[in-house]
Design a protein around this motif. Sequence first.
Motif, PDB file in Angstrom:
ATOM      1  N   GLY A 239       0.845  -1.382  -0.084  1.00 40.50           N
ATOM      2  CA  GLY A 239       0.060  -0.384   0.003  1.00 40.50           C
ATOM      3  C   GLY A 239       1.310   1.186   0.012  1.00 40.50           C
ATOM      4  N   ILE A 240       0.604   2.211   0.768  1.00 42.48           N
ATOM      5  CA  ILE A 240       1.157   3.323   0.688  1.00 42.48           C
ATOM      6  C   ILE A 240       2.157   3.621   2.336  1.00 42.48           C
ATOM      7  CG2 ILE A 240       0.882   5.673   1.405  1.00 42.48           C
ATOM      8  CD1 ILE A 240      -1.574   6.105  -0.093  1.00 42.48           C
ATOM      9  N   GLY A 241       2.993   3.313   2.095  1.00 41.76           N
ATOM     10  CA  GLY A 241       4.272   3.662   2.325  1.00 41.76           C
ATOM     11  C   GLY A 241       4.764   4.738   3.482  1.00 41.76           C
ATOM     12  N   ASN A 242       5.697   4.337   4.334  1.00 46.05           N
ATOM     13  CA  ASN A 242       5.636   5.226   5.979  1.00 46.05           C
ATOM     14  C   ASN A 242       6.501   6.326   5.065  1.00 46.05           C
ATOM     15  OD1 ASN A 242       3.266   5.259   6.768  1.00 46.05           O
ATOM     16  ND2 ASN A 242       4.658   3.508   7.911  1.00 46.05           N
ATOM     17  N   LEU A 243       6.661   7.759   4.659  1.00 42.68           N
ATOM     18  CA  LEU A 243       7.737   8.505   4.411  1.00 42.68           C
ATOM     19  C   LEU A 243       8.471   8.740   5.760  1.00 42.68           C
ATOM     20  CD1 LEU A 243       7.815   9.958   0.938  1.00 42.68           C
ATOM     21  CD2 LEU A 243       9.407   8.691   1.429  1.00 42.68           C
ATOM     22  N   PRO A 244       9.484   9.343   5.753  1.00 42.72           N
ATOM     23  CA  PRO A 244      10.393  10.234   6.635  1.00 42.72           C
ATOM     24  C   PRO A 244       9.776  10.981   6.839  1.00 42.72           C
ATOM     25  CG  PRO A 244      12.213   9.081   5.925  1.00 42.72           C
ATOM     26  CD  PRO A 244      10.754   8.738   4.712  1.00 42.72           C
ATOM     27  N   SER A 245       9.355  12.358   7.983  1.00 39.70           N
ATOM     28  CA  SER A 245       8.321  12.793   8.127  1.00 39.70           C
ATOM     29  C   SER A 245       9.462  14.535   8.123  1.00 39.70           C
ATOM     30  CB  SER A 245       8.670  13.613   9.828  1.00 39.70           C
ATOM     31  OG  SER A 245       7.643  14.536   9.902  1.00 39.70           O
ATOM     32  N   LEU A 246       9.378  15.058   6.843  1.00 42.14           N
ATOM     33  CA  LEU A 246      10.393  16.175   6.525  1.00 42.14           C
ATOM     34  C   LEU A 246       9.147  17.627   7.207  1.00 42.14           C
ATOM     35  CD1 LEU A 246      10.601  14.962   2.523  1.00 42.14           C
ATOM     36  CD2 LEU A 246      12.981  15.511   4.817  1.00 42.14           C
ATOM     37  N   ARG A 247       9.532  18.568   7.283  1.00 38.11           N
ATOM     38  CA  ARG A 247       9.443  19.843   6.951  1.00 38.11           C
ATOM     39  C   ARG A 247      10.758  20.784   7.105  1.00 38.11           C
ATOM     40  NH1 ARG A 247      10.306  20.264  13.593  1.00 38.11           N
ATOM     41  NH2 ARG A 247      12.329  19.359  13.224  1.00 38.11           N
ATOM     42  N   GLY A 248       9.952  21.933   6.839  1.00 43.05           N
ATOM     43  CA  GLY A 248      10.543  23.335   5.728  1.00 43.05           C
ATOM     44  C   GLY A 248       9.264  24.132   5.140  1.00 43.05           C
TER      45      GLY A 248
END
Length: 338
Positions: A239-248
């Motif tokens: 399904g939809i995987g878990n990407l690392p959280s990104l902030r910006g």
Amino acid sequence: GLAAAREKQPDLILLDIMMPKMNGIEVCRHIKEDPSQPFMPIIMVTAKADSKDVVAGLEAGADEYLTKPVDHAALVARVKSMLRIKSLHDTVLEQSAQLKVQLETATMIQSLFWPTIPELEAGNHIWAVSVPAAYVGGDLYDVIPLADDSLLAYVADVADKGVPAALIMAALSTKIRSEAQNQSEVDKLLETVNDSLHSLTSEEGFFATIVLARYWPRSGKMQLTLGGHLPPLWIVESGIGNLPSLRGISLGITPNVHYEKKEVLLSPGESILFFTDGVVEAVNEDNELFGNDRLTNYFREAKGPPWGKGLLNKIKHWRGMANANDDLTLLEIWREQK
């Protein structure tokens, strides 16, 4: 009278209600309802002064209604007034036609910014599309090959639509391409581009969101950074995987911003889909949003990779006859299943 009006298309018509074959109200209605005819002001000049006759004439499309005996000065004033309106109307139509030609030219010019998608090795593929809501839009994507056989790919969205957003889009595209050869780190690249966009647009209040990746096709390694944009979707076998959280923060709001960089490994059979908010915020004829639920359901029901073309067709079919309310852009990178 009706045949003469259609043939000669005069600048103004003086029309009596009482006529031998077809009364003036019917003539007026036929002229005004004929889409092939230009705007021709009609002044009804008649002895029928009853209020119901006045209402009938105006409802049929008459622009003025004068009763006999007609004051000559009043008639001349009304005629001059209607001719001024006719002149202004024709000028607006002419300017509108000129603007349409200019916008069609702008659409063609903007299409020159879309890159030629490179052929990748080792079972890797890229596909992208951008569909503006109007003639031109503020969405942007690009794919930039680099010297070490990696590539930069990004999707960006200028916070506006139409010509102003398209001009900012052009400036942003040019800046990213010029800096891509100088900055090897995606987070540092975004910091440089942010400072440049802030210097260019801060007084006008424009800003842009972006998600940017550097991808190595041979290994499947991908570095990601993000500025105020929706995160991409990592579509894996389950399904939809878990990407690392990104902030910006979005580009152009404030200078000297730090952006995060994260790394993922794209395995065979997996896909990364970048998109703008025109996907989830697409509106159908019932004013319903496409939304996140329909987006995730699509990946449960469809087969891929690739996923992007099918998603675009899904949104178009779901939207129906509703006009596009926002620019829409998709960019997909995927690896074939071994």
